[in-house]
Design a protein around this motif. Structure first.
Motif, PDB file in Angstrom:
ATOM      1  N   HIS A   1       0.840  -1.195   0.000  1.00 49.24           N
ATOM      2  CA  HIS A   1       0.000   0.000   0.000  1.00 49.24           C
ATOM      3  C   HIS A   1       0.882   1.254   0.000  1.00 49.24           C
ATOM      4  CE1 HIS A   1      -3.694  -2.174   0.588  1.00 49.24           C
ATOM      5  NE2 HIS A   1      -3.349  -2.647   1.766  1.00 49.24           N
ATOM      6  N   ASP A   2       0.524   2.206  -0.843  1.00 49.37           N
ATOM      7  CA  ASP A   2       1.236   3.479  -0.845  1.00 49.37           C
ATOM      8  C   ASP A   2       0.952   4.233   0.452  1.00 49.37           C
ATOM      9  OD1 ASP A   2       2.668   5.701  -1.605  1.00 49.37           O
ATOM     10  OD2 ASP A   2       1.164   6.443  -3.022  1.00 49.37           O
ATOM     11  N   ASP A   3       1.981   4.870   1.006  1.00 48.78           N
ATOM     12  CA  ASP A   3       1.793   5.696   2.201  1.00 48.78           C
ATOM     13  C   ASP A   3       2.240   7.133   1.957  1.00 48.78           C
ATOM     14  OD1 ASP A   3       4.499   5.225   2.042  1.00 48.78           O
ATOM     15  OD2 ASP A   3       4.770   4.736   4.169  1.00 48.78           O
ATOM     16  N   GLY A   4       2.332   7.521   0.673  1.00 48.09           N
ATOM     17  CA  GLY A   4       2.760   8.866   0.340  1.00 48.09           C
ATOM     18  C   GLY A   4       1.600   9.849   0.258  1.00 48.09           C
ATOM     19  N   THR A   5       1.914  11.060  -0.169  1.00 45.03           N
ATOM     20  CA  THR A   5       0.925  12.132  -0.252  1.00 45.03           C
ATOM     21  C   THR A   5      -0.242  11.780  -1.159  1.00 45.03           C
ATOM     22  OG1 THR A   5       2.677  13.771   0.123  1.00 45.03           O
ATOM     23  CG2 THR A   5       0.609  14.566  -0.847  1.00 45.03           C
ATOM     24  N   TYR A   6       0.040  11.047  -2.251  1.00 45.12           N
ATOM     25  CA  TYR A   6      -0.979  10.759  -3.260  1.00 45.12           C
ATOM     26  C   TYR A   6      -1.633   9.388  -3.070  1.00 45.12           C
ATOM     27  CZ  TYR A   6       1.537  14.544  -5.637  1.00 45.12           C
ATOM     28  OH  TYR A   6       2.141  15.736  -5.955  1.00 45.12           O
ATOM     29  N   ALA A   7      -1.380   8.736  -1.936  1.00 39.99           N
ATOM     30  CA  ALA A   7      -1.803   7.349  -1.748  1.00 39.99           C
ATOM     31  C   ALA A   7      -3.293   7.137  -2.010  1.00 39.99           C
ATOM     32  CB  ALA A   7      -1.447   6.880  -0.341  1.00 39.99           C
ATOM     33  N   TRP A   8      -4.136   8.016  -1.473  1.00 41.74           N
ATOM     34  CA  TRP A   8      -5.588   7.861  -1.595  1.00 41.74           C
ATOM     35  C   TRP A   8      -6.166   8.675  -2.748  1.00 41.74           C
ATOM     36  CZ3 TRP A   8      -8.407   4.339   1.101  1.00 41.74           C
ATOM     37  CH2 TRP A   8      -7.787   3.740   2.211  1.00 41.74           C
ATOM     38  N   GLY A   9      -5.325   9.393  -3.464  1.00 35.10           N
ATOM     39  CA  GLY A   9      -5.791  10.158  -4.598  1.00 35.10           C
ATOM     40  C   GLY A   9      -6.910  11.108  -4.218  1.00 35.10           C
ATOM     41  N   LEU A  10      -8.006  11.085  -4.988  1.00 29.43           N
ATOM     42  CA  LEU A  10      -9.191  11.900  -4.717  1.00 29.43           C
ATOM     43  C   LEU A  10     -10.258  11.086  -3.981  1.00 29.43           C
ATOM     44  CD1 LEU A  10      -9.156  14.862  -5.714  1.00 29.43           C
ATOM     45  CD2 LEU A  10      -7.648  13.385  -7.049  1.00 29.43           C
ATOM     46  N   ASN A  11      -9.884   9.925  -3.483  1.00 31.43           N
ATOM     47  CA  ASN A  11     -10.818   9.056  -2.763  1.00 31.43           C
ATOM     48  C   ASN A  11     -10.752   9.364  -1.273  1.00 31.43           C
ATOM     49  OD1 ASN A  11     -11.157   7.347  -5.273  1.00 31.43           O
ATOM     50  ND2 ASN A  11      -8.976   7.050  -4.865  1.00 31.43           N
TER      51      ASN A  11
END
Length: 346
Positions: A306-316
Motif C-alpha cells: 500500500h502506498d503511504d505517500g501524499t498521493y496514496a488515496w488520490g481523490l478518494n
C-alpha cells in the motif's frame, strides 16, 4: 551518478531499470543493503535481482523489511468469497497469484474465464490503480518458469521519462487542466479480452478509483504520468467527466507515448528465485507475449505494498473500503467477471 556502498548496479536502459548484483543472502540483508536498494529503486523505477533463493516466507519477510512497515502489505483476503477458496500457498495471504495454475496446481485452460481475465495483464498498467488506496511497490518472484524460448518476459515502461519527453504544448495542457483519472479493473479486463467480456460495463462495476494522472514521484522528486490500461476516463479538476471522445483520445495518446519501443525494457525470467521489484508510481508494466499458454506452468507470486505517500488515496476518501468480490457478484453483467477475480489481483 549515484554511488552505492553494498551493491553493484547494472543499468538496463539509459533512463530507468537496473539489475542489482553483489548480494549473496537476500534473506538476511543488512540495513545498509536495504538503504542502497531503496535509493536504487527511487532512481531506476524497477530492480532485477537474480537467483535470490527466496521462499514464500522469506519473500514476505524481504518485503516487510524493504518497506519498513509490515502493515503496509496488501493481502488477498478480500478476494476470497466467504473464505471458501483454498489458496495454493496457504496461509500466505500476502502473496498474490500472478501465474497460470489453479488451486490444484493444474495449468488453466487458455479458454477458461481466468485465462481471459489474465489477458488484461498483457496491457501496460500500474498495480492497484483501480483501488481507492493505490500501491507503491510490487515484488514479483518466479517459482516455476516455462522454457525461455516461449517468451513470457515482463516488460516495463518509464512513466517519468514519458512526462519528460512530452511535447511542451501537451505538458502545458496537462498542467493547466490537472486531470483526474477514473480507474477500473473491469475496464482493463474488457480491453484485454473484449469479446469474452462484451457484456461487462465497467461503469456498473465497483466504484472507480480516482487519482490525478499528473503527480510528483516523491522518492525522486520527478514528475510522473499515472496512466495505463486501468484508466477508464478523465475528469476535470472539479470532478466533472470529460467528453468521451476527448477523454479517450487523450488517454490513448498518453499511453502510446509512454509505451513506445524506445521507452520500454523487456526482462527475461531465467530461473526460479528471480525477483523484480518495481515502483508503480514511476513505471508501467505488462506480461509479455508467450507461446506456452496452456502448455507450461508459469508460477509467479507477488507481494504488493500500500502506498503511504501524499498521493496514496488520490481523490478518494481516506479509509474507503477496498473493492471485494462480494460487491461484484450482485452487479448485473458482472457475475462472469467476478468469478475470474476470486483470489486473483493484478
Amino acid at each position: 551518478m549515484a554511488s552505492y556502498k553494498t551493491i553493484t548496479v547494472k543499468e538496463l536502459h539509459p533512463t530507468f531499470g537496473a539489475e542489482i548484483q553483489g548480494i549473496s543472502d537476500h534473506d538476511n540483508l543488512t540495513e545498509e543493503q536495504l538503504e542502497d536498494l531503496r535509493a536504487a529503486i527511487a532512481k531506476y523505477g524497477f530492480l532485477l535481482l537474480r537467483n535470490t533463493h527466496l521462499t514464500d516466507e522469506s519473500h514476505i519477510r524481504f518485503t516487510q523489511r524493504f518497506v519498513r512497515d509490515p502493515a503496509l502489505l496488501d493481502t488477498v483476503t478480500r478476494y476470497l468469497l466467504n473464505n471458501t477458496r483454498k489458496l495454493r500457498y496457504h496461509p500466505h495471504v500476502e502473496l498474490f497469484d500472478a501465474g497460470n495454475l489453479d488451486d490444484s496446481n493444474t495449468i488453466i485452460h487458455p479458454s477458461s474465464p481466468r485465462a481471459h481475465s489474465n489477458r488484461g495483464n498483457r496491457l501496460f498498467h500500474t498495480d492497484s490503480s483501480f483501488n481507492p488506496r493505490r500501491a507503491s511497490f510490487s515484488l514479483l518472484r518466479a517459482v516455476a518458469l516455462p522454457p525461455t524460448s516461449t517468451g513470457g518476459n515482463t516488460e516495463f515502461a518509464d512513466s517519468r521519462s514519458a512526462w519528460d519527453h512530452l511535447p511542451q504544448n501537451l505538458k502545458h495542457h496537462l498542467l493547466a487542466k490537472d486531470y483526474i483519472g477514473a480507474f477500473s479493473i473491469a475496464h482493463s479486463r474488457k480491453l484485454g479480452s473484449p469479446e469474452f467480456f462484451k457484456s461487462v460495463d465497467p461503469s456498473k462495476a465497483a466504484p472507480m478509483a480516482r487519482h490525478k494522472i499528473l503527480q510528483v514521484h516523491e522518492p525522486s522528486g520527478r514528475m510522473n504520468l499515472y496512466i495505463g490500461a486501468h484508466l477508464h476516463h478523465l475528469e476535470d479538476s472539479t470532478g466533472a467527466e470529460i467528453p468521451e471522445k476527448e477523454s479517450s483520445e487523450l488517454i490513448d495518446t498518453l499511453n502510446k507515448h509512454a509505451t513506445q519501443e524506445n521507452n520500454v525494457v523487456s526482462v527475461q525470467w531465467e530461473q526460479p528465485g528471480d525477483v523484480i521489484i518495481w515502483d508503480n508510481r514511476a513505471v508501467l508494466h505488462r506480461a509479455g507475449e508467450w507461446t506456452g499458454e496452456g502448455k507450461y506452468a508459469r508460477d509467479l507470486r507477488r507481494t504488493t505494498v500500500h502506498d503511504d505517500g501524499t498521493y496514496a488515496w488520490g481523490l478518494n476518501d481516506v479509509g474507503t473500503p477496498m473493492p471485494t468480490i462480494a460487491g461484484l457478484l450482485n452487479t448485473p453483467g458482472l457475475l462472469q467477471f467476478a468469478a475470474t477475480q476470486e483470489g486473483v489481483k493484478v
